[in-house]
Design a protein around this motif. Sequence first.
Motif, mmCIF file in Angstrom:
data_model
loop_
_atom_site.group_PDB
_atom_site.id
_atom_site.type_symbol
_atom_site.label_atom_id
_atom_site.label_comp_id
_atom_site.label_asym_id
_atom_site.label_seq_id
_atom_site.Cartn_x
_atom_site.Cartn_y
_atom_site.Cartn_z
ATOM 1 N N ASN A 5 0.813 -1.218 0.000
ATOM 2 C CA ASN A 5 0.000 0.000 0.000
ATOM 3 C C ASN A 5 0.842 1.261 0.000
ATOM 4 O O ASN A 5 0.312 2.354 0.028
ATOM 5 C CB ASN A 5 -0.916 0.023 1.227
ATOM 6 C CG ASN A 5 -2.081 -0.930 1.082
ATOM 7 O OD1 ASN A 5 -2.525 -1.198 -0.032
ATOM 8 N ND2 ASN A 5 -2.568 -1.439 2.187
ATOM 9 N N ILE A 6 2.147 1.083 0.053
ATOM 10 C CA ILE A 6 3.054 2.213 0.108
ATOM 11 C C ILE A 6 3.845 2.292 -1.189
ATOM 12 O O ILE A 6 4.423 1.298 -1.640
ATOM 13 C CB ILE A 6 4.041 2.070 1.293
ATOM 14 C CG1 ILE A 6 3.294 1.995 2.631
ATOM 15 C CG2 ILE A 6 5.042 3.216 1.297
ATOM 16 C CD1 ILE A 6 2.479 3.202 2.970
ATOM 17 N N ALA A 7 3.853 3.439 -1.801
ATOM 18 C CA ALA A 7 4.639 3.651 -3.024
ATOM 19 C C ALA A 7 6.033 4.102 -2.620
ATOM 20 O O ALA A 7 6.228 5.282 -2.287
ATOM 21 C CB ALA A 7 3.946 4.690 -3.898
ATOM 22 N N PHE A 10 7.627 7.177 -4.251
ATOM 23 C CA PHE A 10 7.068 8.441 -3.765
ATOM 24 C C PHE A 10 7.671 8.779 -2.398
ATOM 25 O O PHE A 10 8.046 9.930 -2.139
ATOM 26 C CB PHE A 10 5.539 8.327 -3.692
ATOM 27 C CG PHE A 10 4.818 9.588 -3.303
ATOM 28 C CD1 PHE A 10 3.577 9.528 -2.684
ATOM 29 C CD2 PHE A 10 5.368 10.849 -3.551
ATOM 30 C CE1 PHE A 10 2.906 10.683 -2.311
ATOM 31 C CE2 PHE A 10 4.697 12.006 -3.187
ATOM 32 C CZ PHE A 10 3.464 11.923 -2.559
ATOM 33 N N ALA A 11 7.779 7.785 -1.530
ATOM 34 C CA ALA A 11 8.381 8.024 -0.214
ATOM 35 C C ALA A 11 9.810 8.532 -0.353
ATOM 36 O O ALA A 11 10.222 9.457 0.360
ATOM 37 C CB ALA A 11 8.346 6.737 0.616
ATOM 38 N N ARG B 45 -2.988 4.322 -2.959
ATOM 39 C CA ARG B 45 -1.629 3.972 -2.496
ATOM 40 C C ARG B 45 -0.812 5.216 -2.219
ATOM 41 O O ARG B 45 -0.044 5.284 -1.267
ATOM 42 C CB ARG B 45 -0.916 3.104 -3.537
ATOM 43 C CG ARG B 45 -1.404 1.675 -3.617
ATOM 44 C CD ARG B 45 -0.494 0.838 -4.479
ATOM 45 N NE ARG B 45 -0.448 1.365 -5.836
ATOM 46 C CZ ARG B 45 -1.274 0.999 -6.811
ATOM 47 N NH1 ARG B 45 -2.184 0.085 -6.590
ATOM 48 N NH2 ARG B 45 -1.164 1.540 -8.002
ATOM 49 N N THR B 49 0.747 6.548 1.282
ATOM 50 C CA THR B 49 2.170 6.864 1.436
ATOM 51 C C THR B 49 2.347 8.188 2.166
ATOM 52 O O THR B 49 3.213 8.333 3.032
ATOM 53 C CB THR B 49 2.860 6.912 0.064
ATOM 54 O OG1 THR B 49 2.598 5.682 -0.626
ATOM 55 C CG2 THR B 49 4.359 7.106 0.203
#
Lengths: 249, 249
Positions: A5-7, A10-11, B45, B49
């Motif tokens: 669920n985490i890109a 992008f982080a 997503r 993030t």
Amino acid sequence: MQNRNIASTFAKGLAVLGAFDGGTPVLSLAEIARRSSLDRAAARRLVLTLVDQGFVETDGARGYRLTPRVLRFAGGYLSGRQVGRLVQPVLDRHAAQAGAPISMAVLDGQDVLLLAQSTLQNSVVTFGFTLGSTLPLLHTSLGRMLLALRPADVAARLLATAPMQARTPEALTDRRLISAEVDQARSAGLCIARAQLEAGITGYAVPTGPETVIGLSRAHGLGRDAQADQAAIKALQLCAAELIQTGAV
Amino acid sequence: MQNRNIASTFAKGLAVLGAFDGGTPVLSLAEIARRSSLDRAAARRLVLTLVDQGFVETDGARGYRLTPRVLRFAGGYLSGRQVGRLVQPVLDRHAAQAGAPISMAVLDGQDVLLLAQSTLQNSVVTFGFTLGSTLPLLHTSLGRMLLALRPADVAARLLATAPMQARTPEALTDRRLISAEVDQARSAGLCIARAQLEAGITGYAVPTGPETVIGLSRAHGLGRDAQADQAAIKALQLCAAELIQTGAV
DNA sequence: TCTATATGTGCGATATACGCACAATCTGCA
DNA sequence: TGCAGATTGTGCGTATATCGCACATATAGA
């Protein structure tokens, strides 16, 4: 196990954007990679993405710096919370009456983060801080007041781990003594910090909500001036009362 | 052909972050996807993030909103350009003398973007704008002055395409008439816009650098008040002169 | 001029992110 | 209270976006 669920790209990009903390206005690619703990090529692609989107520009040589466009994010926050309409006029009015600039802050990570401030003509104490500036947690009245607002366990953890950034001869460096100051702020509902951030300057802070505080600073003489302390705290408490009434915090 | 120097996921993430423009404080996932023109799952997503990195939080239900952490980006910009140290004190001093808040702005995309402002106690004209706020390009003195600073071809393109956001009976809606006002600002090195953004309010602007302007607003009566206009422009010009001296712009 | 550092770039590998489809939940209205 | 429409959550197969490396080039400072 990676969280789908985490890109992660992008982080990483946000880490690159966060590398521009203002301490060094122009950063090299190498420095950005270091500050964001990324591979140099990855950092380069992410910085070029920021350039492409208009948030960063080159200085013509090999340096990069933020553009005003990043202020839009602040604008989104401030407009969404109606800071300009509800908070700023109250800070302005009380700062004028107090004869000292008043700032509003929250705890963010291990820092004090300024949310709003009313600056004044011919103010003695400015330091160049603005909205978005971060201040030390352990050596400001704002920081100690913010810690006082947190549950005891959260405060204890931050008191143990926040950076020790003592910069004056009178600044406390014993975490237990700082903790005692926080305890006192918790009891009294106010905080006074003398010469902890800057020599010759006393900081005052009071809460305005469960997670926000306001504060002001004044130059002090050699002795403790109970009358000046009381006036500053009174001014802040009046301001806080009005802010609480606006419901903005 | 995709540009391998651009991280498209990061670009999409920035679009999601930009969806929080403050007009609607809390956004749903569906609304974020719409505003950023992304597939719903992708938007989800990317928002998660932002939550993970602390820039966005949920309201407990199904809404998302920015956290104060986004102010750090503004802090990075403002600190890097020394706005708090060089610009703010000058704006504060001149705003106090003028008896009206003074703002500094740049052109960003098709908007006026506020970089700094000095607000005042008991100010008549506030509108709730803050640093990071965007204002219309075609209907503000700041916007017209910014257009006047641009090369003629750039100004012409913006004059043709920037959104027409007339909101008062007296607001110009003919782009050629607005263009003429910009031409006049270019010639005179100043801009006066009467009741273009808000009924009963006149805006004034002067340049402070190749790409920045400052301005103030005042309530006006029924007739044109040449003396008030001259006083406002004079105050801005004095402020601009001092800002130019600081070298911050 | 030389050395150290920084930057640019192409590329193969693979991990990331995508969008879809289905299920579940929520909201508003009759 | 029930239903319809909208929204959200989620798993998954696949495609592609991104990675990091290595080499070449450029720059800065002594």
